[in-house]
Design a protein around this motif. Sequence first.
Motif, mmCIF file in Angstrom:
data_model
loop_
_atom_site.group_PDB
_atom_site.id
_atom_site.type_symbol
_atom_site.label_atom_id
_atom_site.label_comp_id
_atom_site.label_asym_id
_atom_site.label_seq_id
_atom_site.Cartn_x
_atom_site.Cartn_y
_atom_site.Cartn_z
ATOM 1 N N ASP A 98 0.833 -1.200 0.000
ATOM 2 C CA ASP A 98 0.000 0.000 0.000
ATOM 3 C C ASP A 98 0.872 1.257 0.000
ATOM 4 N N ILE A 99 1.924 1.258 0.824
ATOM 5 C CA ILE A 99 2.852 2.397 0.865
ATOM 6 C C ILE A 99 3.551 2.534 -0.485
ATOM 7 N N HIS A 100 3.911 1.417 -1.086
ATOM 8 C CA HIS A 100 4.577 1.468 -2.387
ATOM 9 C C HIS A 100 3.667 2.093 -3.448
ATOM 10 N N SER A 101 2.393 1.743 -3.429
ATOM 11 C CA SER A 101 1.439 2.349 -4.372
ATOM 12 C C SER A 101 1.340 3.850 -4.143
ATOM 13 N N LEU A 102 1.310 4.254 -2.871
ATOM 14 C CA LEU A 102 1.268 5.681 -2.543
ATOM 15 C C LEU A 102 2.547 6.367 -3.015
ATOM 16 N N TYR A 103 3.674 5.726 -2.800
ATOM 17 C CA TYR A 103 4.964 6.270 -3.237
ATOM 18 C C TYR A 103 4.969 6.518 -4.750
ATOM 19 N N LYS A 104 4.504 5.537 -5.508
ATOM 20 C CA LYS A 104 4.518 5.678 -6.968
ATOM 21 C C LYS A 104 3.664 6.859 -7.425
ATOM 22 N N GLU A 105 2.629 7.163 -6.674
ATOM 23 C CA GLU A 105 1.742 8.270 -7.028
ATOM 24 C C GLU A 105 2.242 9.626 -6.520
ATOM 25 N N LYS A 106 2.907 9.639 -5.357
ATOM 26 C CA LYS A 106 3.239 10.912 -4.699
ATOM 27 C C LYS A 106 4.739 11.176 -4.561
ATOM 28 N N LYS A 107 5.587 10.387 -5.215
ATOM 29 C CA LYS A 107 7.033 10.514 -4.997
ATOM 30 C C LYS A 107 7.605 11.868 -5.418
ATOM 31 N N ASP A 108 6.929 12.586 -6.308
ATOM 32 C CA ASP A 108 7.418 13.897 -6.724
ATOM 33 C C ASP A 108 7.030 15.001 -5.741
ATOM 34 N N GLU A 109 6.113 14.700 -4.831
ATOM 35 C CA GLU A 109 5.628 15.705 -3.882
ATOM 36 C C GLU A 109 6.093 15.440 -2.451
ATOM 37 N N VAL A 110 6.427 14.193 -2.154
ATOM 38 C CA VAL A 110 6.726 13.778 -0.785
ATOM 39 C C VAL A 110 8.039 13.006 -0.764
ATOM 40 N N ALA A 111 8.882 13.279 0.243
ATOM 41 C CA ALA A 111 10.111 12.503 0.437
ATOM 42 C C ALA A 111 9.761 11.270 1.273
ATOM 43 N N PHE A 112 9.905 10.104 0.693
ATOM 44 C CA PHE A 112 9.647 8.858 1.399
ATOM 45 C C PHE A 112 10.958 8.354 1.992
ATOM 46 N N VAL A 113 10.940 8.065 3.295
ATOM 47 C CA VAL A 113 12.117 7.566 3.999
ATOM 48 C C VAL A 113 11.681 6.319 4.752
ATOM 49 N N MET A 114 12.013 5.169 4.204
ATOM 50 C CA MET A 114 11.641 3.876 4.777
ATOM 51 C C MET A 114 12.879 3.323 5.492
ATOM 52 N N ILE A 115 12.875 3.358 6.821
ATOM 53 C CA ILE A 115 14.051 2.955 7.596
ATOM 54 C C ILE A 115 13.878 1.531 8.113
ATOM 55 N N SER A 116 14.758 0.651 7.630
ATOM 56 C CA SER A 116 14.751 -0.740 8.079
ATOM 57 C C SER A 116 15.462 -0.833 9.427
ATOM 58 N N LEU A 117 14.836 -1.530 10.362
ATOM 59 C CA LEU A 117 15.439 -1.766 11.671
ATOM 60 C C LEU A 117 15.988 -3.192 11.777
ATOM 61 N N ASP A 118 16.146 -3.845 10.630
ATOM 62 C CA ASP A 118 16.695 -5.198 10.604
ATOM 63 C C ASP A 118 18.146 -5.197 11.075
ATOM 64 N N GLN A 119 18.499 -6.158 11.924
ATOM 65 C CA GLN A 119 19.899 -6.350 12.301
ATOM 66 C C GLN A 119 20.689 -6.868 11.095
ATOM 67 N N ASP A 120 20.056 -7.751 10.332
ATOM 68 C CA ASP A 120 20.676 -8.315 9.132
ATOM 69 C C ASP A 120 20.279 -7.444 7.939
ATOM 70 N N GLU A 121 21.115 -6.465 7.624
ATOM 71 C CA GLU A 121 20.791 -5.515 6.563
ATOM 72 C C GLU A 121 20.706 -6.180 5.194
ATOM 73 N N GLU A 122 21.469 -7.240 4.997
ATOM 74 C CA GLU A 122 21.424 -7.943 3.713
ATOM 75 C C GLU A 122 20.047 -8.581 3.505
ATOM 76 N N LYS A 123 19.440 -9.055 4.580
ATOM 77 C CA LYS A 123 18.096 -9.628 4.489
ATOM 78 C C LYS A 123 17.100 -8.560 4.030
ATOM 79 N N ALA A 124 17.233 -7.351 4.545
ATOM 80 C CA ALA A 124 16.359 -6.249 4.133
ATOM 81 C C ALA A 124 16.582 -5.910 2.657
ATOM 82 N N ARG A 125 17.844 -5.872 2.234
ATOM 83 C CA ARG A 125 18.153 -5.583 0.820
ATOM 84 C C ARG A 125 17.509 -6.627 -0.105
ATOM 85 N N LYS A 126 17.648 -7.903 0.263
ATOM 86 C CA LYS A 126 17.084 -8.980 -0.550
ATOM 87 C C LYS A 126 15.565 -8.898 -0.588
#
Length: 194
Positions: A98-126
Amino acid sequence: MKHKIKKELVEWIVLLVVIGVIYFGGWHTEVIGRIQQVVLATGIISPDIVDEEKKASYDFWIEDLEGNRVNFAQMENQVVFLNFWATWCPPCIAEMPDIHSLYKEKKDEVAFVMISLDQDEEKARKFIAKKDFEFPVYFLRSSLPSVYDTHSIPTTYLIDKEGMIRVENHGMAKYNTSSFKELLDQLSEFEQAM
């Protein structure tokens, strides 16, 4: 009677085996997230608009998926959708499409900052690559100011151009709604008028 008990026992064993396969196969977060997506689709869980004035803080550092360090202060004077999430969090997984759909529509008007709190950053990247999410994903590189209470995730803040927190939501919510987009439009129009 004996046949009925045997049938119930078999049903319970099958159910437990299915649950075990889902859990030990590592699919439980995804499955629970999918179930929660159904709940979100109803639109009954919406973000909380902040009643009192609450000042945001830009005093922390983040790092993008490519390893570039970013001072969050670069987001000042913008409308910012700030979301804290993790791959092990089913409600986070549930609200991300849902956030991704909103991002695709509003990315030119809003700065989206999605902060992963994963300890394993590679898992978040994948995870991000697997889901083909395009919104910007970051990792924390300093302590977080106390104004951002992330004791539960997902936690989302909407910060206006003046640096005021307009939405603070702990838990999942549906953001790609007409009322939330109207709020984003109002904040964007305010920016353009200045």
